[in-house]
Design a protein around this motif. Structure first.
Motif, mmCIF file in Angstrom:
data_model
loop_
_atom_site.group_PDB
_atom_site.id
_atom_site.type_symbol
_atom_site.label_atom_id
_atom_site.label_comp_id
_atom_site.label_asym_id
_atom_site.label_seq_id
_atom_site.Cartn_x
_atom_site.Cartn_y
_atom_site.Cartn_z
ATOM 1 N N GLY A 57 0.615 -0.752 -0.149
ATOM 2 C CA GLY A 57 -0.086 0.103 0.417
ATOM 3 C C GLY A 57 0.928 1.339 -0.099
ATOM 4 O O GLY A 57 0.621 2.259 -0.940
ATOM 5 N N ALA A 58 2.120 1.184 0.814
ATOM 6 C CA ALA A 58 2.606 3.000 0.883
ATOM 7 C C ALA A 58 2.998 2.916 -0.367
ATOM 8 O O ALA A 58 2.847 4.069 -0.792
ATOM 9 N N LYS A 59 3.983 1.889 -0.884
ATOM 10 C CA LYS A 59 4.181 2.142 -2.220
ATOM 11 C C LYS A 59 3.398 2.833 -3.506
ATOM 12 O O LYS A 59 3.578 3.773 -4.417
ATOM 13 N N LEU A 60 2.440 1.681 -3.362
ATOM 14 C CA LEU A 60 1.046 2.447 -4.323
ATOM 15 C C LEU A 60 0.777 3.872 -4.477
ATOM 16 O O LEU A 60 0.279 4.375 -4.798
ATOM 17 N N LEU A 61 0.755 4.153 -2.842
ATOM 18 C CA LEU A 61 -0.600 5.199 -2.410
ATOM 19 C C LEU A 61 1.146 6.481 -3.119
ATOM 20 O O LEU A 61 0.459 7.771 -3.324
ATOM 21 N N GLY A 62 2.682 5.963 -2.887
ATOM 22 C CA GLY A 62 3.075 7.003 -3.304
ATOM 23 C C GLY A 62 3.363 6.954 -4.839
ATOM 24 O O GLY A 62 3.284 9.088 -5.292
ATOM 25 N N LEU A 63 2.888 6.463 -5.544
ATOM 26 C CA LEU A 63 2.898 5.876 -6.931
ATOM 27 C C LEU A 63 2.056 7.029 -8.141
ATOM 28 O O LEU A 63 1.803 7.969 -8.555
ATOM 29 N N LEU A 64 0.496 6.714 -6.738
ATOM 30 C CA LEU A 64 -0.710 7.306 -6.877
ATOM 31 C C LEU A 64 -0.161 9.242 -7.077
ATOM 32 O O LEU A 64 -0.768 10.181 -7.174
ATOM 33 N N ARG A 65 0.291 9.673 -5.857
ATOM 34 C CA ARG A 65 0.886 11.187 -5.903
ATOM 35 C C ARG A 65 1.088 11.778 -6.499
ATOM 36 O O ARG A 65 0.929 12.833 -6.618
#
Length: 227
Positions: free
Chosen positions: A72-80
């Protein structure tokens, strides 16, 4: 349930990702039966979710924090990095710090799987309206925890540092220059009120997992001789 054109226009668009097929089936049915929502896409992985919302933007995304393969953390980073990214709700197991980690990573809400399903629905409505929903968040504790003062890059730096990486390895891991590594480390030490990487690693484990500084990390720091 048959939806009118008007109801579809007013519905909150949803994208879901969960590796558990039973959870995915239950959530899909939940949102499909509620006229307040329009379910656009589902996937079983973080990569699949990212591909889906890149093709068909949604207002709200719902994922498990432990979503394979990137998490989740890396996914949210990419979504930002995406201008039209959905506002994210984490739907997962409640633990001592998952909701704080989700908040730090940029999520807009957190719902425990042990909560009534209505809580998930209400949270998605609130998040779509621009609100932040973290029912387990104690603001007083948040203010006392120095980890919450760190930027996303500094949190990434601290997590990478906890693996015992050298400055050169940190540079490669985070895709930044050596000078930038030193700049972030200096800021990191100041915010945590520590004087060395060993102390920063000890702080990380004592505040995130309740553990102690690993022998590997301590030996690596001394061997490299880096502050």
């Amino acid at each position: 349930m048959i939806r009118t054109v008007h109801s579809l226009e007013q519905a909150v668009t949803i994208a879901i990702a969960d590796s558990n097929p039973l959870v995915m089936s239950a959530m899909s049915e939940l949102f499909q039966r509620d006229s307040r929502f329009s379910l656009l896409a589902t996937s079983a992985s973080a990569e699949g979710f990212l591909a889906n919302v890149s093709r068909v933007p949604a207002q709200v995304g719902i994922i498990d924090w432990a979503l394979p393969a990137m998490g989740g953390a890396k996914l949210l980073g990419l979504l930002r990095e995406q201008a039209d990214a959905p506002r994210m709700v984490i739907y997962g197991q409640q633990s001592t710090d998952v909701h704080l980690a989700a908040l730090a990573a940029g999520a807009a809400g957190f719902v425990s799987r042990s909560d009534p399903v209505e809580t998930l629905l209400d949270t998605c409505i609130a998040v779509a309206a621009g609100k932040m929903v973290f029912p387990y968040l104690d603001v007083r504790e948040l203010q006392r925890n120095p980890l919450q003062t760190l930027s996303r890059r500094e949190l990434d730096m601290l997590a990478a540092l906890s693996k015992g990486l050298t400055n050169r390895e940190l540079s490669r891991e985070l895709g930044i220059t050596m000078n930038t590594v030193k700049f972030h480390l200096s800021n990191l030490y100041d915010k945590l009120s520590v004087k060395s990487r060993a102390q920063a690693i000890a702080f990380y484990y004592s505040n995130r997992t309740g553990g102690k500084l690993s022998e590997t990390g301590e030996h690596r720091e001394g061997a490299e001789g880096e502050r």
